[in-house]
Scaffold this motif. Structure first.
Motif, PDB file in Angstrom:
ATOM      1  N   ARG A 256       0.857  -1.324  -0.163  1.00  0.00           N
ATOM      2  CA  ARG A 256      -0.231  -0.046   0.004  1.00  0.00           C
ATOM      3  C   ARG A 256       0.880   1.271  -0.137  1.00  0.00           C
ATOM      4  O   ARG A 256       0.483   2.221  -0.727  1.00  0.00           O
ATOM      5  N   LEU A 257       1.931   1.313   0.652  1.00  0.00           N
ATOM      6  CA  LEU A 257       2.966   2.428   0.659  1.00  0.00           C
ATOM      7  C   LEU A 257       3.413   2.556  -0.661  1.00  0.00           C
ATOM      8  O   LEU A 257       3.719   3.728  -1.125  1.00  0.00           O
ATOM      9  N   GLU A 258       3.885   1.519  -1.190  1.00  0.00           N
ATOM     10  CA  GLU A 258       4.274   1.517  -2.473  1.00  0.00           C
ATOM     11  C   GLU A 258       3.385   2.120  -3.679  1.00  0.00           C
ATOM     12  O   GLU A 258       3.664   3.021  -4.316  1.00  0.00           O
ATOM     13  N   GLU A 259       2.228   1.770  -3.334  1.00  0.00           N
ATOM     14  CA  GLU A 259       0.977   2.094  -4.404  1.00  0.00           C
ATOM     15  C   GLU A 259       0.971   3.795  -4.221  1.00  0.00           C
ATOM     16  O   GLU A 259       0.848   4.371  -5.389  1.00  0.00           O
ATOM     17  N   PHE A 260       0.708   4.055  -2.861  1.00  0.00           N
ATOM     18  CA  PHE A 260       0.458   5.625  -2.642  1.00  0.00           C
ATOM     19  C   PHE A 260       1.693   6.664  -2.552  1.00  0.00           C
ATOM     20  O   PHE A 260       1.513   7.723  -2.838  1.00  0.00           O
ATOM     21  N   PHE A 261       2.886   6.197  -2.122  1.00  0.00           N
ATOM     22  CA  PHE A 261       4.194   6.834  -1.956  1.00  0.00           C
ATOM     23  C   PHE A 261       5.412   5.985  -2.410  1.00  0.00           C
ATOM     24  O   PHE A 261       6.279   5.723  -1.474  1.00  0.00           O
ATOM     25  N   PRO A 262       5.457   5.764  -3.602  1.00  0.00           N
ATOM     26  CA  PRO A 262       6.238   5.002  -4.287  1.00  0.00           C
ATOM     27  C   PRO A 262       7.758   5.523  -4.033  1.00  0.00           C
ATOM     28  O   PRO A 262       7.822   6.717  -3.980  1.00  0.00           O
ATOM     29  N   GLY A 263       8.627   4.837  -3.411  1.00  0.00           N
ATOM     30  CA  GLY A 263      10.092   5.307  -3.206  1.00  0.00           C
ATOM     31  C   GLY A 263      10.351   5.993  -1.583  1.00  0.00           C
ATOM     32  O   GLY A 263      11.408   6.204  -1.396  1.00  0.00           O
ATOM     33  N   ASP A 264       9.290   6.193  -0.805  1.00  0.00           N
ATOM     34  CA  ASP A 264       9.293   6.697   0.501  1.00  0.00           C
ATOM     35  C   ASP A 264      10.095   5.868   1.553  1.00  0.00           C
ATOM     36  O   ASP A 264       9.624   4.621   1.593  1.00  0.00           O
ATOM     37  N   PRO A 265      10.889   6.234   2.124  1.00  0.00           N
ATOM     38  CA  PRO A 265      11.744   5.373   2.959  1.00  0.00           C
ATOM     39  C   PRO A 265      10.773   5.102   4.336  1.00  0.00           C
ATOM     40  O   PRO A 265      11.345   4.169   4.880  1.00  0.00           O
ATOM     41  N   GLY A 266       9.759   5.501   4.107  1.00  0.00           N
ATOM     42  CA  GLY A 266       8.824   5.110   5.420  1.00  0.00           C
ATOM     43  C   GLY A 266       8.545   3.694   5.420  1.00  0.00           C
ATOM     44  O   GLY A 266       8.080   2.970   6.338  1.00  0.00           O
ATOM     45  N   VAL A 267       8.595   3.093   4.229  1.00  0.00           N
ATOM     46  CA  VAL A 267       8.551   1.621   4.105  1.00  0.00           C
ATOM     47  C   VAL A 267       9.637   0.722   4.974  1.00  0.00           C
ATOM     48  O   VAL A 267       9.337  -0.326   5.277  1.00  0.00           O
ATOM     49  N   LEU A 268      10.540   1.474   5.151  1.00  0.00           N
ATOM     50  CA  LEU A 268      11.608   0.718   5.959  1.00  0.00           C
ATOM     51  C   LEU A 268      11.182   0.964   7.471  1.00  0.00           C
ATOM     52  O   LEU A 268      11.429   0.023   8.459  1.00  0.00           O
ATOM     53  N   LEU A 269      10.662   2.143   8.007  1.00  0.00           N
ATOM     54  CA  LEU A 269      10.148   2.364   9.303  1.00  0.00           C
ATOM     55  C   LEU A 269       9.137   1.367   9.596  1.00  0.00           C
ATOM     56  O   LEU A 269       9.316   1.108  10.638  1.00  0.00           O
ATOM     57  N   ILE A 270       8.256   1.257   8.757  1.00  0.00           N
ATOM     58  CA  ILE A 270       7.015   0.354   9.113  1.00  0.00           C
ATOM     59  C   ILE A 270       7.462  -0.981   9.514  1.00  0.00           C
ATOM     60  O   ILE A 270       6.716  -1.740   9.893  1.00  0.00           O
ATOM     61  N   LEU A 271       8.888  -1.639   8.990  1.00  0.00           N
ATOM     62  CA  LEU A 271       9.308  -2.753   9.460  1.00  0.00           C
ATOM     63  C   LEU A 271       9.663  -2.868  10.753  1.00  0.00           C
ATOM     64  O   LEU A 271       9.670  -3.998  11.377  1.00  0.00           O
ATOM     65  N   LEU A 272       9.670  -1.679  11.407  1.00  0.00           N
ATOM     66  CA  LEU A 272       9.999  -1.452  12.825  1.00  0.00           C
ATOM     67  C   LEU A 272       8.964  -1.546  13.771  1.00  0.00           C
ATOM     68  O   LEU A 272       9.197  -1.502  14.780  1.00  0.00           O
ATOM     69  N   LEU A 273       7.790  -1.443  13.145  1.00  0.00           N
ATOM     70  CA  LEU A 273       6.515  -1.124  13.914  1.00  0.00           C
ATOM     71  C   LEU A 273       5.653  -2.260  14.164  1.00  0.00           C
ATOM     72  O   LEU A 273       5.725  -3.183  13.479  1.00  0.00           O
ATOM     73  N   ASN A 274       4.840  -2.490  15.054  1.00  0.00           N
ATOM     74  CA  ASN A 274       3.756  -3.329  15.139  1.00  0.00           C
ATOM     75  C   ASN A 274       2.437  -2.796  14.091  1.00  0.00           C
ATOM     76  O   ASN A 274       2.203  -1.962  13.744  1.00  0.00           O
ATOM     77  N   HIS A 275       2.189  -4.225  13.327  1.00  0.00           N
ATOM     78  CA  HIS A 275       1.210  -4.125  12.117  1.00  0.00           C
ATOM     79  C   HIS A 275       0.096  -4.659  12.940  1.00  0.00           C
ATOM     80  O   HIS A 275      -0.027  -5.947  13.141  1.00  0.00           O
ATOM     81  N   VAL A 276      -1.085  -4.049  13.161  1.00  0.00           N
ATOM     82  CA  VAL A 276      -2.463  -4.209  13.744  1.00  0.00           C
ATOM     83  C   VAL A 276      -3.327  -4.185  12.981  1.00  0.00           C
ATOM     84  O   VAL A 276      -3.715  -3.112  12.162  1.00  0.00           O
ATOM     85  N   SER A 277      -4.346  -5.304  12.949  1.00  0.00           N
ATOM     86  CA  SER A 277      -5.591  -5.096  12.486  1.00  0.00           C
ATOM     87  C   SER A 277      -6.623  -4.950  13.593  1.00  0.00           C
ATOM     88  O   SER A 277      -6.894  -5.922  14.240  1.00  0.00           O
ATOM     89  N   ILE A 278      -7.020  -3.640  13.848  1.00  0.00           N
ATOM     90  CA  ILE A 278      -7.888  -3.471  15.075  1.00  0.00           C
ATOM     91  C   ILE A 278      -9.261  -3.954  14.599  1.00  0.00           C
ATOM     92  O   ILE A 278     -10.045  -3.560  13.714  1.00  0.00           O
ATOM     93  N   PRO A 279      -9.886  -5.081  15.284  1.00  0.00           N
ATOM     94  CA  PRO A 279     -11.218  -5.540  14.802  1.00  0.00           C
ATOM     95  C   PRO A 279     -12.190  -4.579  15.027  1.00  0.00           C
ATOM     96  O   PRO A 279     -12.187  -3.646  16.122  1.00  0.00           O
ATOM     97  N   ARG A 280     -13.326  -4.409  14.435  1.00  0.00           N
ATOM     98  CA  ARG A 280     -14.493  -3.836  14.577  1.00  0.00           C
ATOM     99  C   ARG A 280     -14.856  -3.947  16.250  1.00  0.00           C
ATOM    100  O   ARG A 280     -15.097  -4.913  16.718  1.00  0.00           O
TER     101      ARG A 280
END
Length: 434
Positions: A256-280
């Protein structure tokens, strides 16, 4: 809103914020128009946030100003008559003077929001004073601090999930994830060169100082190998290996980051973070200094009333790397999900233990009717998501229909909410009804 024995309910409404990441009509689909949502352009689908509160950037309109001595919006009423509007809070929750300490939003994210963090109260006050002394205009796009307040927040999911990244992951988990990507790339992929500089830094990650150095290296983005590492993550995110259950969320968010912000180094930062699916029906709490981004979904957000955002990526807006690094807390955040407290009357309370805000949700089964009581000593904003409720307090009374919002002032005493409905109530952080 029909008038009965008491004065009419004080109804609130606002126009949506149309940020570029916003959803196409999700807020309108949820609330309709003509209630809390004022949609002035039916041909404009972009709706990112609906603000319900008294923040100066977008205070809620009062639908019937004659009920509040002619004030056009909630902020103007608080300024003109703080005792009537805020009751005992007219001195402020910290003695700062009359202000509504919370802001409730309906948030719709079609694209990822920026990677960001919010300051502590002390950091916000110091930063606001510093930028004022430097003569930086409040509307300057390069300003960090729009007000002297902190902005802890929580978001309650209304869609099946809200996808988010929030808080740094356990160091061992980060090392394992990046080692797996490096292994995939080493298996003969042409984009492998350049990833090793990032992978080597992660391999030695085991304390706060190392994490700070790694984040600073990514944010400053002055090493040519970073762009190669970004491309490598994209290649991995599209691979069969990345689709495995243990990495599927990380890969999806990277795509999704590649789709909307191609080349942004933020994609490396998100590898350092918790990826959470917040349930309804569940929420996450974002503390000061927690790096986070909402990736996709619809929810109710409540926060301390502030607009202070320090960005770190996936955005065209201003990024102040040094200030963000001073703000971030470089420690793993094991579980950002905020437990839901079930109250005795069957309603649910989301209370992070702060005086600024809490969120209560009251629902009934379809075609069922029940009566619940709400404490009327604190200024409260009630938003009806579906159904209809009869709201009656000591000062006001009327029907709260789906898509409408009302302000319940202190002095209402015990407020009853009766009917078949789904209502959320924002208030200062005091446990009510428990």
């Amino acid at each position: 809103m029909g008038r009965t024995g008491g004065a009419p309910l004080i109804e609130l409404a606002n126009t949506p914020m149309r940020y570029a990441w916003g959803g196409h009509g999700q807020i309108r689909d949820l609330l309709g128009t003509g209630g809390a949502l004022i949609e002035s352009d039916e041909n404009q689908p972009l709706e990112a946030e609906l603000w319900l509160g008294a923040h100066a950037t977008g205070p809620s309109h009062v639908v019937m100003p004659e009920l509040v001595d002619g004030a056009a919006n909630l902020a103007a009423w608080i300024d003109a008559d703080p005792v009537a509007a805020l009751g005992g809070l007219s001195a402020g929750i910290r003695g700062e003077g009359p202000r509504l300490p919370y802001l409730m939003k309906v948030l719709s994210a079609r694209e990822p929001l920026s990677l960001q963090a919010h300051p502590t109260l002390e950091q916000a006050r110091a930063g606001f004073d510093r930028e004022n002394a430097a003569g930086i205009a409040l509307d300057d796009p390069n300003r960090n601090y729009k007000d002297p307040w902190h902005k802890p927040e929580l978001i309650l999911a209304l869609t099946p999930t809200i996808e988010a990244v929030c808080g740094f992951r356990d160091f061992a988990d980060v090392r394992n994830l990046v080692a797996g990507i490096a292994g995939f790339l080493a298996a003969g992929r042409s984009v492998a060169p350049g990833f090793s500089a990032f992978a080597d830094r992660v391999a030695g990650l085991d304390d706060a100082d190392g994490l700070r150095d790694l984040v600073a290296w990514i944010l400053r983005n002055d090493d040519p190998s970073i762009s190669a590492a970004v491309r490598a993550v994209y290649a991995w995110a599209h691979s069969e290996q990345a689709a495995a259950e243990e990495t599927a969320k990380q890969a999806r968010n990277a795509r999704r980051l590649e789709e909307f912000f191609p080349g942004d180094p933020g994609v490396l930062l998100i590898l350092l973070l918790n990826h959470v699916s917040i349930p309804r029906g569940q929420a996450v709490f974002i503390k000061a200094g927690m790096l986070h981004a909402y990736v996709e979904g619809l929810g109710i957000e409540i926060m301390a009333s502030s607009d202070n955002v320090l960005r770190g990526g996936i955005t065209p807006k201003h990024i102040d790397v040094d200030e963000l690094l001073r703000t971030l807390v470089f420690a793993p955040e094991p579980d950002p999900i905020l437990p839901v407290r079930e109250l005795a009357d069957g309603s649910q309370l989301l209370a992070p233990g702060m005086p600024d805000f809490q969120l209560r949700r009251i629902t009934t089964e379809e075609a069922a009717t029940r009566t619940v009581e709400v404490g009327g000593a604190m200024p409260t904003i009630a938003l009806c998501l579906s159904g209809s409720a009869r709201v009656a307090g000591g000062l006001t009374e009327g029907e709260l229909a789906a898509g409408h919002a009302v302000y319940l002032r202190p002095g209402e005493g015990t407020v009853t909410v009766q009917g078949s409905f789904d209502v959320v109530l924002a208030s200062p952080g005091q446990v009510v009804g428990g």
